[in-house]
Design a protein around this motif. Structure first.
Motif, PDB file in Angstrom:
ATOM      1  N   SER A 184       0.838  -1.201   0.000  1.00  0.00           N
ATOM      2  CA  SER A 184       0.000   0.000   0.000  1.00  0.00           C
ATOM      3  C   SER A 184       0.872   1.249   0.000  1.00  0.00           C
ATOM      4  CB  SER A 184      -0.895   0.004   1.237  1.00  0.00           C
ATOM      5  OG  SER A 184      -0.121   0.182   2.417  1.00  0.00           O
ATOM      6  N   ARG A 185       0.257   2.381  -0.308  1.00  0.00           N
ATOM      7  CA  ARG A 185       0.998   3.643  -0.252  1.00  0.00           C
ATOM      8  C   ARG A 185       1.509   3.899   1.162  1.00  0.00           C
ATOM      9  NH1 ARG A 185      -2.570   4.707  -4.338  1.00  0.00           N
ATOM     10  NH2 ARG A 185      -1.704   5.752  -6.187  1.00  0.00           N
ATOM     11  N   ASN A 200      -2.267  13.024   2.068  1.00  0.00           N
ATOM     12  CA  ASN A 200      -2.295  13.531   0.694  1.00  0.00           C
ATOM     13  C   ASN A 200      -0.906  13.678   0.085  1.00  0.00           C
ATOM     14  OD1 ASN A 200      -1.487  15.655   2.258  1.00  0.00           O
ATOM     15  ND2 ASN A 200      -2.786  17.181   1.273  1.00  0.00           N
ATOM     16  N   ARG A 202       1.954  12.804  -2.144  1.00  0.00           N
ATOM     17  CA  ARG A 202       1.988  12.022  -3.390  1.00  0.00           C
ATOM     18  C   ARG A 202       3.407  11.608  -3.783  1.00  0.00           C
ATOM     19  NH1 ARG A 202      -2.615  10.097  -3.468  1.00  0.00           N
ATOM     20  NH2 ARG A 202      -2.350   9.524  -5.666  1.00  0.00           N
ATOM     21  N   ASP A 205       3.799   8.211  -5.690  1.00  0.00           N
ATOM     22  CA  ASP A 205       3.383   8.203  -7.094  1.00  0.00           C
ATOM     23  C   ASP A 205       4.425   8.879  -7.983  1.00  0.00           C
ATOM     24  OD1 ASP A 205       0.629   7.091  -6.597  1.00  0.00           O
ATOM     25  OD2 ASP A 205       0.514   8.921  -5.410  1.00  0.00           O
ATOM     26  N   THR A 227       0.394  -1.485 -11.008  1.00  0.00           N
ATOM     27  CA  THR A 227      -0.503  -0.714 -10.147  1.00  0.00           C
ATOM     28  C   THR A 227      -1.698  -1.571  -9.769  1.00  0.00           C
ATOM     29  OG1 THR A 227       0.115   1.348 -11.264  1.00  0.00           O
ATOM     30  CG2 THR A 227      -1.916   1.363  -9.957  1.00  0.00           C
ATOM     31  N   HIS A 229      -5.012  -0.862  -8.447  1.00  0.00           N
ATOM     32  CA  HIS A 229      -5.837   0.327  -8.266  1.00  0.00           C
ATOM     33  C   HIS A 229      -6.570   0.308  -6.928  1.00  0.00           C
ATOM     34  CE1 HIS A 229      -5.042   1.890 -12.263  1.00  0.00           C
ATOM     35  NE2 HIS A 229      -5.247   0.672 -12.748  1.00  0.00           N
ATOM     36  N   GLY A 230      -6.365   1.379  -6.196  1.00  0.00           N
ATOM     37  CA  GLY A 230      -7.005   1.497  -4.892  1.00  0.00           C
ATOM     38  C   GLY A 230      -6.278   0.756  -3.788  1.00  0.00           C
ATOM     39  N   ALA A 231      -5.213   0.023  -4.157  1.00  0.00           N
ATOM     40  CA  ALA A 231      -4.506  -0.780  -3.147  1.00  0.00           C
ATOM     41  C   ALA A 231      -3.044  -0.399  -3.019  1.00  0.00           C
ATOM     42  CB  ALA A 231      -4.629  -2.269  -3.475  1.00  0.00           C
ATOM     43  N   TYR A 233       1.058  -0.769  -5.069  1.00  0.00           N
ATOM     44  CA  TYR A 233       1.929  -1.173  -6.176  1.00  0.00           C
ATOM     45  C   TYR A 233       2.580  -2.516  -5.864  1.00  0.00           C
ATOM     46  CZ  TYR A 233       1.528   3.701  -7.697  1.00  0.00           C
ATOM     47  OH  TYR A 233       1.045   4.911  -8.098  1.00  0.00           O
TER      48      TYR A 233
END
Length: 240
Positions: A184-185, A200, A202, A205, A227, A229-231, A233
């Protein structure tokens, strides 16, 4: 016998006299060789001529600002770059990372915090004496690519080497070390930043985009960094 600190040359680029003097005194007391300037004119040439290892670079300088100087430095040198930013400069911090800065600190900061960041970056930017015999243990190879973790060097199948900035290296290493797992991020932010961060932010990314370009990974159809998405990388390359 010369200590590792004495072998390291730091350049402080800060137009505020009081702040610059404080940092110069602090790093000199820690044993480092320190140079200083209040502007960025001829900075690239100075870094090359004086064999600077690390630049502490204020973003808000008169004349050429820190972002312009970061771009110029990175075009000609792999010198370590730590940006010094104001609290509200989130966009500038992201742009700075995108341009090739290794790290940043936000004013107000303690000299001790900056020292820790500088030591970590210097350790990775400079070669590590006495570790040649263990070099192979620090090599990660995948599909013709080689990542030398001891020097942060990424070598392409065409044997073109590039030293990765701190954030890019930490991110790629984190992804490779957990190949096949979606990170996750939040997990990636923890891996690349030893500081508090905001939801927030980034940075991840931005760094993913830079790594994909260096790995010739098409962002529309990536092969190495996928990617979820929503989870988050995932690294999908085959590790040798």
């Amino acid at each position: 016998m010369t200590s590792p600190a004495e072998q390291t040359h730091i350049l402080i680029v800060e137009d505020d006299f009081a702040s610059r003097s404080l940092l110069v005194s602090y790093f000199e007391n820690e044993g480092y060789r320190v140079s200083e300037t209040d502007h960025g004119e001829s900075l690239v040439q100075r870094v090359l001529d004086e064999r600077i290892d690390l630049v502490l670079l204020d973003i808000n300088l008169p004349g050429k600002d820190g972002l312009t100087l970061t771009r110029e430095l990175r075009a000609h040198s792999k010198v370590g770059i730590i940006l010094v930013t104001s609290k509200g400069d989130e966009i500038d911090r992201i742009v700075g990372l995108e341009l090739g800065a290794d790290d940043y600190v936000t004013k107000p900061f303690t000299p001790r915090e900056l020292l820790v960041r500088a030591k970590n970056l210097i350790w990775r930017v400079t070669d590590q004496p006495g570790k040649a015999e263990t070099r192979d243990k620090h090599l990660i190879q995948f599909e013709g690519w080689t990542l030398d973790c001891s020097k942060r060097l990424l070598e392409s199948p065409e044997t073109v080497s590039e030293r990765l900035p701190e954030g890019e290296f930490k991110l790629l290493n984190a992804l490779i070390s957990r190949r096949g797992q979606v990170l996750s991020r939040d997990q990636l932010m923890d891996a690349i930043h030893d500081r508090e961060w905001t939801p927030n932010d980034r940075s991840v990314d931005v760094l993913i985009g830079r790594l994909r370009r260096k790995l010739n990974d098409n962002p529309l159809d990536p092969h190495f960094i996928l990617t979820a998405h929503g989870a988050g990388y995932m690294f999908a390359g085959e590790i040798d």
